[in-house]
Structures are given as structure tokens and as C-alpha cells.
Design an enzyme around this catalytic site. Structure first.
Site, short mmCIF file in Angstrom:
data_model
loop_
_atom_site.label_atom_id
_atom_site.label_comp_id
_atom_site.label_asym_id
_atom_site.label_seq_id
_atom_site.Cartn_x
_atom_site.Cartn_y
_atom_site.Cartn_z
N LYS A 140 -5.55 12.74 -59.95
CA LYS A 140 -6.75 12.21 -60.62
C LYS A 140 -6.74 10.68 -60.57
CE LYS A 140 -9.23 12.04 -65.01
NZ LYS A 140 -9.44 12.62 -66.35
N HIS A 282 -16.12 44.52 -27.73
CA HIS A 282 -17.03 44.21 -28.84
C HIS A 282 -16.69 45.02 -30.09
CE1 HIS A 282 -19.30 41.56 -26.34
NE2 HIS A 282 -19.61 42.51 -25.49
#
Length: 530
Positions: A140, A282
Site C-alpha cells: 500500500k 476440433h
């Protein structure tokens, strides 16, 4: 924000002490005061460094079995103070709080503790409290503090300090802060998942956070204009195609990995069976075969649909040998997946520089638990993964004629393959080889007809006297809503049918099977795959 912040004091508290020796030497080179805790302090002293204990800094000893040691204003005040804020500076002076410019922390090994099979009390004790608090405080306040949570970043910080007379740049501090918050987010995610799934056996918790790490960018997504990347889960989990080692070949694309995963999942169903080859195109299998050797299984699987196999994905349930590799190399193949490959097989594939060879080391357990995810607009669909399996004792014979032993074996083989074919799925199989596969149609009858038509085309191509659907078993991933799909299978030559049952017209379908003189069994389990 200050562009360059001198690193004068570092607080170091590590569970994983990888890289500590080099880091400490680099910090000492710049005269950085070292403050540390417990085992980390002891290790630093072993390395010959002067270390100030956190207890000396705070004026309080470690207590409560080490649960409380860094949760103190002299630690968090030193991390959170805004150095150019007069009120903050006054508070630091009044309370004797010294600034901490660098936090080096990694957390208790919570995930490793879970995976070790530790008891609940041990797992709870490995939930880190002070570590995440220091990381978050330092991150922070990255305007003045650098935070290291990964040994891989130690070198970059030391290089900056060497270049900037002992200071860390704002750009680096910002990057490290982002990484720090990601580290604590991942940690909390793993802890929350353990509480929900393992400790309390909640299947769908009210809040579910997922944590994953970028493994690599991909060539592209489903199409070249789409970007894509591969992420792997952080924490306990099963191995799959994402953990495979790429031995050779071009960079992988989204489609390569998606298809390779489908092939691996299917071939894993046969991991305890005879040598088996799966060919996928596929995300749908276009040929599957089990035989006495992998090379023979390859020939039979390829024969099912050699047109679709071109540019496909091949998966094997056994380490690849030279004969199998030589056969596979005869056609264009995008990816080959196997547990391993001997030196001769690797040398053969090496001649195909674009072919990707992925070695998994093991096959995933098809019966494993877990959940599957699908992203939809505005949400995420979550379900249990389809690990449903049946054996011959689960089959319910519903026709006048019972299936023969060979037909039962073919039914179970076809059923296993159908589980991995996009719905609506129809699979014909005979003697451990797929004879025809119909996938992804809007109705089941068309799937049955397409699979039969492919079998006829294959027979003509190879000069066979009849298609392999003659005398085959046919599997349907869901019930036949009408008799037309079954009659299409009968017309193709199938003599046995395996399907879930459960249609309001089951009696009509059974009557049609009886009239045709074929055997039919119900599984009571559906395998939709959308």
C-alpha cells in the site's frame, strides 16, 4: 511520490529461504540494516550478517507459539508511514517508530501443508497472518517501500540499488506492489477454497475465488485476430495438458491446447487398457482404437476417418516407440500427446520441425473429482466434471435378445468414446475400433446417418467388402427421443445399441429394436457434451 527511495532498513521473514544468501550479501554491500524473525534471523547470522530481532524493534517477545510477533505499531507504523506527511513524521518521532524501506516476505507453506496430508490443526497453524499483513502494508505504501515476495525478483532489486546508490525506483516499487497483492490474493484464495471444499465439503460456496498463474502466451486464440494465453492453477490440483512438457515444435495455439486436452481426456479413459490411440479434430474424436501394439492401434484409428485426421491431434496411452512415431509422421499432424517417447521416437519426430510433441509423464485419472467451468455473458457456469463411468454390471438389457459378450465389449468401448464426442453424439464401434462417429448435430438421427455415411466412404476408400458398421455396436450419448435414430443405426448394420434410456417413448424404441432383432442396453447415465 518519490522516484528513488534509499533502502536503509529491511525487514526479512521467510518460509522459503531460496536466494537469501545472495540477497543478504547485496543488502549488506549497501549497508542496509537487517531486521528479522525466528528461523530467518538464525539463518542470516549463520551467513555472517548482523541482524536485529523484531522483538528488539517492538519491545515485545514473540508469543503464542509465534502467532504474534510482527503485529505491532513499530512494524506497521514503519511500513505505512507517509514519510513526507508532517503528522505521520511527528507520530513516528513521538513513538520511536523507525522507517522500514524494504519488506522481504514469503508466506507459510499452506498449499504444501494441505498436499502433505497434514491434520487439520497443522493446516490451521500454517495460515499466515503476520506475513500477509506486512506485505499489504508495504505494498500500500509503495510510494516509500519496496516489497519482495518472490526470490526471482531479488536480483532486479539489487541491480537497481547498485545502479542508484542503494535506492529503488518508483517503477520497480509499483511492479512489486502489484505482485505483492497478487501473492496475498492467491494465498487467501487457497485458504478460502480449503475451508469451503475440504474442511466443510461445500460444493458451491457463496463466494469462490480462483487463482492461476500465467504459464505462457499462445500464438493466437481460436482465430489469428484473437490473442490468447495459458494459465495454470495455483495450489493443489490434478495434472493435465497444461502441465505437459513440450519437447519440440512450433508455439502452441489456443486450439492446439484445447484439442490436445480433449484427446488426453479421452485416451486417459483407457489408461489401464490395451495400447490405445485417439485422433482428435476440433475437440471431437475422429478415430479411436485399442490393439496389441500402439502402431496397430494407430493404423486402425486412422482408418476410421483419415480425411479428418489430417492436421489433427494424436494421443497415446503408452510411451511412443519408433514404429508408432514413424507411422504417425507419415501424415500432417499438429500435436502428439503421450506419457513419454523413447529416443528413437523422438528422433523421428524431430525431423518434423513443426510437429508439437507433448509428454505428460502420466495420464490423468478419468474418475477424478473436480469441477468444470464455462464463461458465459455476465457470468460463470460451474458444474461437477463428468467423471461418470459404467461397467457391464450397470447395464440393463431391455430387448428380447440379449447382447453377446463381443457386443457388450463393443457397447462399452463405443460408450466410452461417445462420452467425449460433442452432442448429439453417435459412435459405432467393432472389435475395439471406432467404425463411424457422428458429432454435434441438431438431432440424433442425422448424427447416426453421418457416422454411417463416413463408414461407407472409408470402406470404399480401403476396398473393404463392407463398412465396419456391419455387426457393430452403436452408442448414443443421450436417449433416442424417437425410433428414427435407432432405425438409422439398424440400417447401417449395427446389431447392438447402448443408450441411457429415459425417454417417454422408450417403449417405442425398444419395440423397434425387437422388431429389428437387435440387442439394446440402457445405462441410466447421460453424457451430453456441449
Amino acid at each position: 511520490m518519490t522516484a528513488l527511495v534509499p533502502v536503509c532498513r529491511a525487514l526479512i521473514s521467510l518460509s522459503d529461504k531460496t536466494g537469501l544468501e545472495d540477497l543478504a550479501a547485496g543488502l549488506a554491500r549497501h549497508g542496509v540494516e537487517l531486521v528479522s524473525t525466528g528461523g530467518t534471523a538464525a539463518r542470516l547470522r549463520e551467513l555472517g550478517h548482523e541482524v536485529r530481532d523484531v522483538a528488539d524493534l517492538t519491545g515485545f517477545p514473540e508469543m503464542m507459539d509465534g502467532r504474534v510477533k510482527t503485529l505491532h505499531p513499530k512494524v506497521h507504523g514503519g511500513l505505512l508511514a507517509v514519510r513526507d506527511n508532517p503528522e505521520h513524521a511527528a507520530a513516528m518521532s513521538e513513538h520511536g517508530i523507525g522507517a522500514i524501506d524494504l519488506v522481504v516476505v514469503n508466506l507459510y507453506p499452506f498449499a504444501a501443508t494441505i498436499m502433505s496430508g497434514a491434520d487439520r490443526d497443522t493446516i490451521i497453524e500454517n495460515i499466515d497472518i503476520g506475513g500477509p499483513s506486512m506485505i499489504r502494508s508495504g505494498a500500500k505504501n509503495h510510494a516509500f517501500v519496496a516489497v519482495l515476495t518472490d526470490p526471482a525478483d531479488y536480483g532486479e532489486l539489487l541491480a537497481e540499488m547498485d545502479s542508484n546508490e542503494g535506492s529503488a525506483s518508483l517503477e520497480l516499487r509499483k511492479r512489486l506492489a502489484a505482485k505483492a497483492y497478487a501473492a496475498t490474493a492467491v494465498y487467501d484464495s487457497i485458504v478460502s477454497q480449503w475451508f469451503a471444499f475440504a474442511d466443510q465439503a461445500v460444493r458451491f460456496p457463496e463466494t469462490w475465488t480462483l487463482s492461476s498463474k500465467l504459464k505462457m502466451p499462445l500464438r493466437y486464440g481460436e482465430n489469428p485476430h484473437q490473442q490468447a494465453a495459458l494459465y495454470v492453477p495455483i495450489g493443489p490440483g490434478s495434472r493435465g495438458i497444461a502441465q505437459a512438457e513440450q519437447i519440440q515444435g512450433k508455439e502452441l495455439s489456443y486450439n492446439n491446447l484445447n484439442d490436445a486436452s480433449a484427446a488426453l481426456d479421452l485416451v486417459a479413459e483407457f489408461r489401464e487398457d490395451k495400447p490405445t490411440i485417439v485422433i482428435v479434430k476440433h475437440a471431437n474424436p475422429c478415430g479411436v482404437a485399442s490393439a496389441d501394439t500402439l502402431a496397430e492401434a494407430w493404423r486402425e484409428a486412422l482408418a476410421c476417418d483419415s480425411v479428418s485426421a489430417f492436421g489433427g491431434i494424436v494421443a497415446a496411452n503408452r510411451p511412443l516407440d519408433a514404429a508408432t512415431a514413424e507411422a504417425i509422421a507419415q501424415i500432417f499432424t499438429e500435436v502428439v500427446v503421450a506419457p513419454d517417447a523413447d529416443d528413437d521416437a523422438r528422433a523421428i519426430f524431430a525431423k518434423k520441425k513443426n510437429l508439437r510433441l507433448l509428454l505428460t509423464g502420466e495420464l490423468p485419472d478419468p474418475a477424478r473429482g473436480g469441477q468444470s467451468l464455462a464463461v458465459i455473458a455476465g457470468g460463470l457456469l460451474v458444474q461437477d466434471r463428468d467423471n461418470g463411468r459404467i461397467n457391464r454390471d450397470d447395464l440393463k438389457i431391455v430387448t428380447k435378445r440379449a447382447p453377446t459378450e463381443r457386443e457388450i465389449a463393443d457397447c462399452l468401448f463405443a460408450w466410452t468414446v461417445a462420452k467425449h464426442v460433442k452432442s448429439n453424439a453417435i459412435v459405432y464401434a467393432k472389435d475395439g475400433v471406432t467404425a463411424g462417429i457422428g458429432a454435434g448435430q441438431m438431432n440424433r438421427r442425422d448424427s447416426a446417418r453421418i457416422a454411417a455415411a463416413k463408414a461407407i466412404e472409408v470402406a470404399e476408400t480401403h476396398g473393404w467388402s463392407e463398412p465396419r458398421t456391419i455387426g457393430s455396436a452403436v452408442a448414443s450419448d443421450a436417449f433416442f427421443p424417437f425410433a428414427d435414430g435407432l432405425l438409422a443405426a439398424v440400417e447401417a448394420g449395427a446389431t447392438a445399441v447402448i443408450q441411457p434410456g429415459g425417454s417417454i417413448r422408450d417403449n417405442e424404441v425398444i419395440a423397434a429394436a425387437d422388431e429389428a432383432g437387435i440387442a439394446m442396453v440402457f445405462t441410466g447415465m447421460r453424457h451430453f457434451r456441449h
